[in-house]
Design a protein around this motif. Structure first.
Motif, mmCIF file in Angstrom:
data_model
loop_
_atom_site.group_PDB
_atom_site.id
_atom_site.type_symbol
_atom_site.label_atom_id
_atom_site.label_comp_id
_atom_site.label_asym_id
_atom_site.label_seq_id
_atom_site.Cartn_x
_atom_site.Cartn_y
_atom_site.Cartn_z
ATOM 1 N N TYR A 44 0.777 -1.300 -0.032
ATOM 2 C CA TYR A 44 -0.147 -0.099 0.004
ATOM 3 C C TYR A 44 0.782 1.277 0.130
ATOM 4 O O TYR A 44 0.209 2.193 -0.435
ATOM 5 C CB TYR A 44 -0.960 -0.057 1.250
ATOM 6 N N ALA A 45 2.031 1.228 0.334
ATOM 7 C CA ALA A 45 2.822 2.463 0.814
ATOM 8 C C ALA A 45 4.279 2.391 -0.094
ATOM 9 O O ALA A 45 5.290 2.893 0.797
ATOM 10 C CB ALA A 45 2.937 2.813 2.062
ATOM 11 N N CYS A 46 4.150 2.272 -1.294
ATOM 12 C CA CYS A 46 5.657 2.304 -1.977
ATOM 13 C C CYS A 46 5.347 2.409 -3.526
ATOM 14 O O CYS A 46 4.127 2.080 -3.891
ATOM 15 C CB CYS A 46 6.387 1.290 -1.704
ATOM 16 N N GLN A 47 5.991 2.809 -4.168
ATOM 17 C CA GLN A 47 5.881 3.045 -5.612
ATOM 18 C C GLN A 47 5.417 1.874 -6.395
ATOM 19 O O GLN A 47 4.589 1.843 -7.416
ATOM 20 C CB GLN A 47 7.010 3.941 -6.146
ATOM 21 N N GLU A 48 6.182 0.653 -6.200
ATOM 22 C CA GLU A 48 6.163 -0.492 -6.912
ATOM 23 C C GLU A 48 4.513 -1.003 -6.509
ATOM 24 O O GLU A 48 3.805 -1.255 -7.613
ATOM 25 C CB GLU A 48 6.802 -1.514 -6.179
ATOM 26 N N ALA A 49 3.842 -0.723 -5.342
ATOM 27 C CA ALA A 49 2.363 -1.022 -5.150
ATOM 28 C C ALA A 49 1.562 -0.246 -5.963
ATOM 29 O O ALA A 49 0.660 -0.759 -6.412
ATOM 30 C CB ALA A 49 2.437 -0.895 -3.756
ATOM 31 N N PHE A 50 2.063 0.931 -6.278
ATOM 32 C CA PHE A 50 1.113 1.979 -6.877
ATOM 33 C C PHE A 50 1.247 1.675 -8.355
ATOM 34 O O PHE A 50 0.244 1.584 -9.066
ATOM 35 C CB PHE A 50 1.539 3.465 -6.681
ATOM 36 N N GLU A 51 2.500 1.178 -8.962
ATOM 37 C CA GLU A 51 2.497 0.577 -10.170
ATOM 38 C C GLU A 51 1.620 -0.308 -10.676
ATOM 39 O O GLU A 51 1.138 -0.701 -11.671
ATOM 40 C CB GLU A 51 4.043 0.715 -10.523
ATOM 41 N N PHE A 60 -6.843 2.761 -0.468
ATOM 42 C CA PHE A 60 -6.357 2.542 0.851
ATOM 43 C C PHE A 60 -6.106 3.928 1.509
ATOM 44 O O PHE A 60 -6.376 4.134 2.749
ATOM 45 C CB PHE A 60 -4.878 1.849 0.954
ATOM 46 N N HIS A 61 -5.571 4.667 0.836
ATOM 47 C CA HIS A 61 -5.258 6.346 1.278
ATOM 48 C C HIS A 61 -6.757 7.130 1.388
ATOM 49 O O HIS A 61 -6.701 7.818 2.248
ATOM 50 C CB HIS A 61 -4.401 7.043 0.212
ATOM 51 N N GLU A 62 -7.766 6.427 0.818
ATOM 52 C CA GLU A 62 -9.046 7.273 0.713
ATOM 53 C C GLU A 62 -9.526 6.741 2.004
ATOM 54 O O GLU A 62 -10.174 7.736 2.910
ATOM 55 C CB GLU A 62 -9.939 6.800 -0.421
ATOM 56 N N LEU A 63 -9.311 5.462 2.517
ATOM 57 C CA LEU A 63 -9.811 5.015 3.806
ATOM 58 C C LEU A 63 -8.960 5.756 5.053
ATOM 59 O O LEU A 63 -9.577 6.018 5.961
ATOM 60 C CB LEU A 63 -9.395 3.704 4.203
#
Ligand code: OAD
Length: 230
Positions: A44-51, A60-63
């Motif tokens: 949830y909290a790294c660039q790889e996860a976002f990609e 997740f950030h919305e929550l």
């Protein structure tokens, strides 16, 4: 507890971490109830996860935004906001200092309330419970403007924080475990600059460069520490 008269200092810096918001109900990162115990940052909290999965990371950030909006700043935030000449350098992304009225807050790790597009460079402020949009006008996914694991800190923000801390004469570190660098180096920077350094944390943080450690909670210690002398 020996009270502090803020007028006795030229430049006061409040350096805050997740423990500052704990009494408001925002979970800390480490320790009991910490976010990284419940959620794997690699998901949830790294660039790889976002990609891998931008929508999952954004949801997740919305929550987290919703959880923060259900919380309110406490008396400690208000004490800090009541000293507009003092500087606030925070590792927190929750915007709680600003909601209490602090201005010019230096956010080392970004903000839950900003997004940026990594394709066209657009930046967007977004304060609601739900993101207004997950996509930039250019069509690319928007990325939370937060320093994730493995990210570099914004150089200009770091420089500004370092300059302010390097010339402060009172440094108050509040609610940080001192484990995440480079922010963890700030108490030592203040110490070396000759500032009086005070820590507020119910637990020992392991940072050695405080003249005084107050073992208590931010929401009760700050109002007491800065209460006007009778
Ligand atoms: P941590 O969760 O590592 O530490 C929180 C600290 O707050 C602990 O030392 C607690 O003892 C203390 N604490 C708890 N309740 C408190 C209270 N009521 N009053 C005062 N102190 C209290 O949080 P940070 O040190 O802020 O980074 O974590 C640093 C960074 O790690 C965060 O900014 C985040 C995280 O990964 C990013 O998101 C890049």
């Amino acid at each position: 507890m020996k009270k502090i008269n803020p007028t006795a200092y030229q430049r006061i810096v409040f350096f805050t971490g997740a423990g500052m918001s704990a009494e408001s109900g925002v979970p800390t990162y480490r320790g009991a109830g910490g976010i990284w115990r419940a959620y794997d940052f690699a998901e949830y909290a790294c660039q790889e996860a976002f990609e891998r999965n931008p929508e999952k990371v954004l949801r997740f950030h919305e929550l987290r935004r919703q959880a923060v909006l259900d919380c309110q700043p406490h008396a400690g935030h208000r004490v800090i906001a009541g000293m507009p000449e003092a500087f606030v350098v925070t590792q927190n992304i929750d915007g709680m200092h600003q909601r209490a009225g602090s201005e010019g807050v230096i956010e080392l790790h970004g903000s839950l309330w900003r997004l940026r597009c990594e394709r066209c460079g657009a930046a967007r402020e977004d304060y609601g419970r739900k993101y207004e949009t997950l996509r930039c006008e250019c069509g690319h996914w928007l990325r939370p403007a937060i320093t994730w694991f493995g990210d570099m800190l914004d150089e200009a923000v770091m420089r500004k924080a370092s300059e302010i801390i390097d010339s402060c004469d009172l440094f108050i570190g509040i609610g940080t475990s001192g484990t995440v660098w480079p922010a963890a180096g700030f108490p030592e920077l203040a110490w070396q600059a000759g500032a009086h350094c005070i820590e507020i944390n119910p637990e020992p943080s392991g940072e050695a460069c405080y003249h005084q450690s107050i073992r208590g909670k931010a929401g009760s210690v700050l109002p007491e520490l800065f209460a006007a002398e009778q």
